[in-house]
Design an enzyme around this catalytic site. Structure first.
Site, PDB file in Angstrom:
ATOM      1  N   GLY A 157       0.831  -1.051   0.210  1.00 18.26           N
ATOM      2  CA  GLY A 157       0.119   0.088  -0.061  1.00 18.26           C
ATOM      3  C   GLY A 157       0.907   1.457  -0.067  1.00 18.26           C
ATOM      4  O   GLY A 157       2.003   1.211  -0.437  1.00 18.26           O
ATOM      5  N   ARG A 240       2.270  -3.366  12.858  1.00 25.37           N
ATOM      6  CA  ARG A 240       1.645  -3.395  14.132  1.00 25.37           C
ATOM      7  C   ARG A 240       2.359  -4.823  14.809  1.00 25.37           C
ATOM      8  O   ARG A 240       2.483  -5.632  14.203  1.00 25.37           O
ATOM      9  CB  ARG A 240       0.102  -3.572  14.043  1.00 25.37           C
ATOM     10  CG  ARG A 240      -0.469  -2.252  13.973  1.00 25.37           C
ATOM     11  CD  ARG A 240      -0.477  -1.380  15.192  1.00 25.37           C
ATOM     12  NE  ARG A 240      -1.217   0.146  14.798  1.00 25.37           N
ATOM     13  CZ  ARG A 240      -0.688   1.221  14.396  1.00 25.37           C
ATOM     14  NH1 ARG A 240       0.489   1.048  14.082  1.00 25.37           N
ATOM     15  NH2 ARG A 240      -1.383   2.223  14.027  1.00 25.37           N
ATOM     16  N   GLU A 269       3.107  -4.188  23.736  1.00 22.87           N
ATOM     17  CA  GLU A 269       3.594  -2.853  23.553  1.00 22.87           C
ATOM     18  C   GLU A 269       3.104  -1.935  24.865  1.00 22.87           C
ATOM     19  O   GLU A 269       1.986  -1.840  25.039  1.00 22.87           O
ATOM     20  CB  GLU A 269       3.110  -2.194  22.227  1.00 22.87           C
ATOM     21  CG  GLU A 269       4.013  -1.255  21.552  1.00 22.87           C
ATOM     22  CD  GLU A 269       3.523  -0.682  20.124  1.00 22.87           C
ATOM     23  OE1 GLU A 269       2.874   0.144  20.103  1.00 22.87           O
ATOM     24  OE2 GLU A 269       3.861  -1.621  19.083  1.00 22.87           O
ATOM     25  N   HIS A 288       7.967   2.620  18.735  1.00 26.98           N
ATOM     26  CA  HIS A 288       7.023   2.876  18.009  1.00 26.98           C
ATOM     27  C   HIS A 288       7.105   4.204  17.717  1.00 26.98           C
ATOM     28  O   HIS A 288       6.044   5.141  18.174  1.00 26.98           O
ATOM     29  CB  HIS A 288       5.584   2.731  18.638  1.00 26.98           C
ATOM     30  CG  HIS A 288       4.357   2.410  17.717  1.00 26.98           C
ATOM     31  ND1 HIS A 288       3.100   1.710  17.974  1.00 26.98           N
ATOM     32  CD2 HIS A 288       4.034   3.003  16.436  1.00 26.98           C
ATOM     33  CE1 HIS A 288       2.590   1.714  16.876  1.00 26.98           C
ATOM     34  NE2 HIS A 288       3.010   2.551  16.207  1.00 26.98           N
TER      35      HIS A 288
END
Ligand code: NAD
Length: 329
Positions: A157, A240, A269, A288
């Site tokens: 994408g 993710r 996380e 992150h």
């Protein structure tokens, strides 16, 4: 006229927060850490809008706590796996996200992780700081070549294509796997080949993950798929955490089933310092931060505020992930 009440789950950059404050009666959670579940359920009561960060789970219970006043949920992220989209759609609540503005910044970071893992940049820094550098060595901290290597991109994408664009500068061969593996003009332009997942994993020197987290992609990288990769392969995950099975990854890195991993996202996380993964040398973990540039976080803030305000005005969100809510209009 009174301003609409909204809850903002953490302060975002001023570019967006000022817009929210101007238009709304905003209750902004001030903490460095996200509000607890109890606090979240309490603070959303009666609000017309929620501006959420990926650190808060916005499920049916939260929407029910907000009640029938709720008109919009605006997520400060392109991913929206923290939000129960079917529940929002059932309630007729549009959900906004921030696509596009973070594509380049995130792809930059994914490529930075690729390079840091290939050339062992973090290990080298630790080595130097530890006072171990005594002389130039013919086999000191050898790594993998990037130029001419094969990059496998899972999820072709916006960010996956951004990764391909960067890889072109290094003369990399590009393979990709995407659920919408239809003829892609950009892939044709750069000579990227769409292959099945097995071939991608078997042939790639670097595998970079760019799919959204959903039921189909949960643990897409697992014990079996890790075994398909080259023993020298480098896995990069900026998508993710739960797209990768952490336990399986730990074992694969420990047993040298694959060579290296570079992660911006983990499961769980945050990952705590005593986690076994952090005892390994062949993994780099960032907290992150792939979209964390000043400019991009500012644009995300503006976009999240625009989505929120449009929803409060009863207008279509500029970026809506569940446009089905408008079908019955
Ligand atoms: P996108 O929607 O443009 O691209 C996702 C691609 O994945 C699409 O090509 C889609 O066809 C493909 N895909 C979806 N399900 C798949 C499946 N089951 N198998 C194979 N391919 C599949 O999204 P994007 O803007 O490129 O962002 C991708 C993801 O990156 C986001 O959903 C988000 O979770 C993550 N992200 C992380 C950070 C970060 O800070 N680490 C920043 C931005 C985005």
């Amino acid at each position: 006229m009174s301003k609409p009440k909204v809850f903002v789950t953490r302060p975002i950059l001023a570019a967006g927060l000022d817009m929210v404050r101007d238009f709304c009666e905003a209750d902004i959670w001030p903490g460095e850490l996200p509000p607890s579940r109890e606090v979240l359920l309490e603070r959303v009561k009666g609000v017309e809008g929620i501006l959420s960060l990926l650190t808060s789970k916005i499920d049916n219970e939260v929407m029910a706590a907000a009640g029938t006043n709720l008109k919009v949920i605006s997520n400060y992220a392109v991913g929206y796996d923290n939000i129960d989209i079917p529940a929002a759609t059932r309630r007729g609540v549009p959900v906004g996200n921030t696509p596009g503005v973070l594509t380049d910044t995130t792809a930059d970071f994914a490529f930075a992780l690729l390079m840091a893992a290939a050339r062992r940049v973090v290990e080298a820094d630790i080595y130097t700081r530890a006072g171990k550098w005594q002389t130039w060595g013919p086999s000191l901290l050898l790594g993998q070549d990037i130029t001419g290597a094969t990059l496998g991109i899972i999820g072709f994408g916006r960010i996956g294509k951004g990764m391909a664009k960067r890889a072109q500068g290094f003369d990399m061969q590009i393979l990709y796997y995407s659920c919408d593996c239809k003829p892609d003009p950009y892939a044709a332009e750069i000579g990227a080949r769409c292959v099945d997942l097995t071939m991608l994993l078997e042939r790639s020197d670097f595998v970079s993950v760019h799919v959204p987290l959903n039921d189909q992609t949960h643990h897409l990288i697992n014990k079996e798929t890790l075994r398909m990769m080259k023993p020298t392969a480098v896995l990069i995950n900026t998508a993710r955490g739960p797209v990768v099975d952490t336990e399986a990854l730990y074992e694969a890195l420990r047993d040298q089933v694959i060579g290296y991993a570079a992660l911006d996202v983990t499961d769980p996380e945050p990952i705590l310092a005593d986690h076994p993964l952090l005892k390994l040398d062949n993994v780099i973990i960032a907290p992150h931060i792939a979209s964390a540039s000043y400019a991009t976080r500012g644009k995300m803030a503006t976009m999240a505020a625009e989505n929120l305000i449009a929803g409060l005005k009863g207008e279509h969100l500029p970026n809506c992930v569940n446009p089905q809510v408008y079908e019955t209009e």
